[in-house]
Motif scaffolding. Structure first.
Motif, mmCIF file in Angstrom:
data_model
loop_
_atom_site.group_PDB
_atom_site.id
_atom_site.type_symbol
_atom_site.label_atom_id
_atom_site.label_comp_id
_atom_site.label_asym_id
_atom_site.label_seq_id
_atom_site.Cartn_x
_atom_site.Cartn_y
_atom_site.Cartn_z
ATOM 1 N N LYS A 761 29.102 26.897 14.440
ATOM 2 C CA LYS A 761 30.180 25.927 14.626
ATOM 3 C C LYS A 761 29.882 25.043 15.837
ATOM 4 N N GLY A 762 29.721 25.672 17.026
ATOM 5 C CA GLY A 762 29.329 24.919 18.215
ATOM 6 C C GLY A 762 30.132 23.652 18.408
ATOM 7 N N THR A 763 29.426 22.579 18.824
ATOM 8 C CA THR A 763 30.082 21.279 19.006
ATOM 9 C C THR A 763 30.263 20.550 17.693
ATOM 10 N N GLY A 764 29.594 21.046 16.626
ATOM 11 C CA GLY A 764 29.740 20.439 15.318
ATOM 12 C C GLY A 764 28.719 19.377 15.000
ATOM 13 N N ALA A 765 27.824 19.050 15.956
ATOM 14 C CA ALA A 765 26.871 17.970 15.733
ATOM 15 C C ALA A 765 25.881 18.340 14.630
ATOM 16 N N ILE A 766 25.277 19.528 14.723
ATOM 17 C CA ILE A 766 24.299 19.949 13.716
ATOM 18 C C ILE A 766 25.000 20.214 12.383
ATOM 19 N N ARG A 767 26.182 20.800 12.461
ATOM 20 C CA ARG A 767 26.938 21.080 11.244
ATOM 21 C C ARG A 767 27.237 19.782 10.482
ATOM 22 N N GLN A 790 32.857 29.848 8.776
ATOM 23 C CA GLN A 790 32.290 28.630 8.204
ATOM 24 C C GLN A 790 31.123 28.123 9.042
ATOM 25 N N GLY A 791 30.308 29.052 9.542
ATOM 26 C CA GLY A 791 29.146 28.703 10.353
ATOM 27 C C GLY A 791 27.893 28.534 9.528
#
Length: 798
Positions: A761-767, A790-791
């Protein structure tokens, strides 16, 4: 640095101004030993330390260091097992306590300000805190050096006994001062003699009290008697007092013994605290004289901007720019007496000494200083009756000594060079001396009244004229230093304004040398032009500031518009790519169906299908390099020129093909097996040609067969390295997107039906990047989030 220059320029007076800001004996000793350094790195380090102390002063009001004594001798005595006195232990205790406070101060300061105080770090990091020992000494000894009751239980009990015994004695003695016995006393009081309580008894009633007589009055009328009833009580009190002293002495011995193992650390702590106190004093002094940090010039350029003499009233001192070393290394200063020539010499010399001592200077910002191994000065009247030397002779003795010592790293200051003798010979001698100084490469400043030196300053290279401005209207000097303009003689104008007869003025003007008059006229013209240039410079400076503000505003607006335009264009292209990708998926399904029909016997021309697919590919929009420069910095891939007949690698499929022809817009028609495809240059990688040899005579059938063998080998390798899961966590965005592209290609070449991409999830940039990529890829049938958080994304190929 020679001691004489320190005395001549009143260097000690500057140190005396710093002294009130010191609180420690070690700091005072460091100030007393302060002398200018000629090592450039040392000077830079000392200035950096003052800069750090100035930041502390600005942020926290400065370092709080109490008055500390020099404990060097104390520690020497401790090392030989000597016992310190209460006062000495109290002084050591203050050093220990201050060490802890200063260490904690820097720890909190660095944490709050996120500034490591690099220049002061070597000092505060050397502080050794001793919390247990600090507590022990400060609990046992008070600030005045007296042993406290908490020093030991035995001492506490002894002092309680002393107090109770004293109270009993006083109560008993008070009984003698009241009632019938009071009539036998000279005065109804209780006093002390020989550390024992006594009462003043009239001599004739001595036998009424018994006990011991300790003293008598001068007349003999009064005897100071210790009554027999309190003798034993006083004896017991004396025993307790002696016991108390022994216990205190033992405490001094025990505490001194505790100090012995850490004596060196305590002494070093005291030295560090002294140095911090010293740099703190330098910072406070800088604030007092409104000083700034100078920059040490690697080219030895001296550029004092708006310089003021530090010993003058800073509110009244006239600031001047003094510059030497950049375009010239010698300055000839002319002008009237009491105009400020000598103070200008001293200002330059003293500020240079201060800078080489790590002190800030009373100048404007962006001031630069040089580094001189020695500064010499011939200033003032050194006439000596004892040595039978005239003014001229004493100056020449000093100048001869200076010329014997100077080199290219010297600064020389001459006041009234060549004065005290015949003007013509004096001027010639002055010019010869300046030539001799210039040959060594040393910098020099010289004041003079000789007009010949004005011409000298104009004609000699590396030399410039200067003067002190004089207001003829008010008949007062302005003390402004004018570089590039020689001093003008104002004797006639001044005499006229003071009321001298016009006839005398005219006769004097007629007798004045024509060349001298022309020189004065030239100087007047230069002054007028200089003032006009200064006025114009002020106007231009204001205009430049206004233009710069307008330029910045327009640049910001233009950048904002470019960014908005680029973002809108890129968003539109992304959306267009999604539409094209959906169309490609549909086209691929149609082509697949048509091929199936062809296999079933229905005749369909392959080239028409590939042309249709090529037209769809051409619809895809690529991000432009211009927009990439606005939105982000990205490297644009460079491709070798591809021509018809070249062998290329189709990046998306990992297969080789042959270029049939070059189309428009950097697109190519490529034969890959039985398929013909229209691809852009960034989808192709040019392959090295096979060396000419026997292979040239092989039939086309053999070449095709060899290519198929290579393809099968690649496919085998791809299957060997194939994986159904990709983990992108912890990777940078660009790296993750490149790895995702390779992973999807491998999965499709190996006919995997589905894969899983773990992006977290992180910052969502890669996602977000993964979702955008999958949405645009024509080989993807469907994808959706998976996992409890939802990772990850589950992907199905179509």
């Amino acid at each position: 640095m020679n001691k004489k220059i320190l005395d001549t320029l009143e260097y000690q007076a500057v140190k005396d101004q710093i002294k009130p800001y010191l609180t420690t004996d070690s700091g005072l000793k460091e100030l007393q030993n302060l002398t200018p350094s000629d090592d450039k790195q040392t000077i830079k380090q000392e200035l950096a330390e003052t800069a750090d102390a100035s930041k502390i002063l600005r942020w926290e009001g400065g370092l709080s260091i109490p008055k500390l004594a020099d404990v060097t001798e104390h520690m020497k005595r401790v090392k030989i097992d000597a016992a310190l006195s209460g006062t000495e232990l109290a002084q050591v205790g203050r050093v220990l306590f201050t060490t802890s406070q200063v260490s904690l101060f820097f720890e909190n300061l660095i944490a709050d300000r996120e500034d490591p105080m690099t220049a002061l770090a070597p000092y505060y990091q050397r502080l050794v805190t001793m919390p247990e020992l600090t507590k022990k000494i400060n609990v046992s000894i008070d600030s005045d050096g007296r042993v406290t009751d908490e020093a030991s239980p035995e001492l506490h009990r002894t002092r309680q006994s002393i107090t109770s015994t004293e109270n009993a004695i006083r109560q008993k003695m008070q009984d003698y001062t009241r009632g019938k016995t009071a009539q036998y006393l000279s005065d109804a009081i209780v006093t002390m003699r020989n550390d024992r309580y006594v009462i003043p008894v009239k001599a004739e009633y001595r036998s009424k009290f018994g006990g011991v007589v300790h003293d008598q009055s001068q007349t003999g009328q009064t005897l100071y008697v210790e009554p027999a009833d309190v003798v034993d009580m006083n004896n017991r009190l004396r025993e307790l007092i002696v016991k108390e002293r022994h216990q205190e002495a033992q405490i001094f011995q025990d505490l001194s013994a505790l100090l012995k193992p850490v004596a060196d650390d305590i002494q070093k702590n005291a030295q560090v605290l002294g140095h911090l106190d010293f740099v703190n004093a330098k910072a406070r002094y800088a604030v007092a004289i409104r000083a700034t940090e100078p920059e040490v010039s690697d080219e030895n350029h001296v550029r004092f901007l708006q310089a003021r003499h530090p010993l003058l009233d800073q509110e009244k001192a006239v600031p001047n720019d003094i510059i030497i070393g950049e375009d010239y290394q010698s300055i000839i200063i002319t002008g009237p007496n009491t105009g400020g020539k000598t103070i200008t010499l001293k200002t330059l010399g003293l500020l240079q000494l201060m800078a080489q001592s790590g002190l800030f200077l009373p100048t404007a910002e962006h001031t630069t200083v040089g580094v001189f191994k020695n500064i010499f000065a011939d200033i003032g009247d050194e006439q000596s009756i004892e040595q039978s030397l005239s003014t001229f002779s004493s100056h020449m003795v000093n100048i001869v000594d200076i010329l014997d010592q100077i080199d290219q790293d010297s600064l020389v200051l001459f006041d009234e060079l060549g004065a005290g003798t015949d003007p013509q010979e004096g001027a010639a001698l002055a010019m010869a001396i300046l030539d001799a100084v210039g040959e060594t490469g040393a910098y020099s400043l010289a004041t003079t009244h000789y007009p010949e030196l004005k011409v000298y300053g104009f004609n000699r290279t590396d030399t410039i004229n200067a003067s002190m401005e004089f207001d003829v209207e008010s008949l007062k000097p302005t003390y402004k230093f004018l570089i590039g303009i020689p001093g003008r003689s104002n004797a006639l104008e001044i005499s006229k304004r003071l009321g001298l007869s016009q006839n005398i003025i005219d006769n004097a003007a007629n007798m004045a040398n024509d060349e001298s008059q022309e020189l004065n006229d030239m100087i007047a013209d230069l002054v007028e032009r200089r003032n006009a240039v200064l006025d114009q410079q002020v106007q231009l400076s204001n205009q430049i500031v206004e233009n710069r503000q307008l330029k910045n505003e327009y640049e910001q607006k233009l950048e904002k518009l470019d960014t908005q335009k680029a973002k809108m264009l890129e968003d539109a292209k992304k959306e267009a790519n999604h539409i094209v990708a959906d169309s490609k998926k549909k086209a691929d399904r149609i082509i697949s169906d048509l091929r199936k029909m062809q296999r079933d016997g229905v005749q369909v021309k392959e080239n028409k299908l590939m042309d249709a697919k090529g037209e769809l590919n051409a619809m895809e929009q690529k991000p432009s390099a211009e927009n990439n420069r606005v939105l982000k910095r990205a490297k644009q891939a460079k491709h070798e020129d591809i021509e018809a007949g070249d062998t290329v690698l189709v990046n998306e499929y990992g297969q080789q093909g042959t270029v049939l022809r070059k189309l428009k817009n950097n697109q190519y028609e490529v034969q890959m097996g039985i398929l013909k495809m229209v691809l852009s240059d960034d989808e192709l990688t040019k392959q090295q040609q096979e060396p000419q040899g026997k292979g040239q005579h092989n039939s086309g059938k053999q070449k095709v067969k060899k290519r198929k063998e290579n393809v099968s080998t690649n496919q085998a390798q791809n299957r060997m390295h194939a994986s159904s899961q990709l983990d992108l966590r912890g990777k940078r965005y660009d790296e993750a997107m490149a790895e995702l592209d390779r992973f999807i290609d491998q999965a499709m070449l190996n006919n995997l039906s589905s894969v899983e991409i773990i992006h977290g999830k992180g910052t969502g940039a890669i996602r977000k990047g993964v979702q955008e990529y999958l949405r645009s890829h024509r080989g993807i049938k469907d994808f959706k989030f998976t996992g409890p958080d939802q990772g990850a994304t589950y992907v199905e190929f179509g």
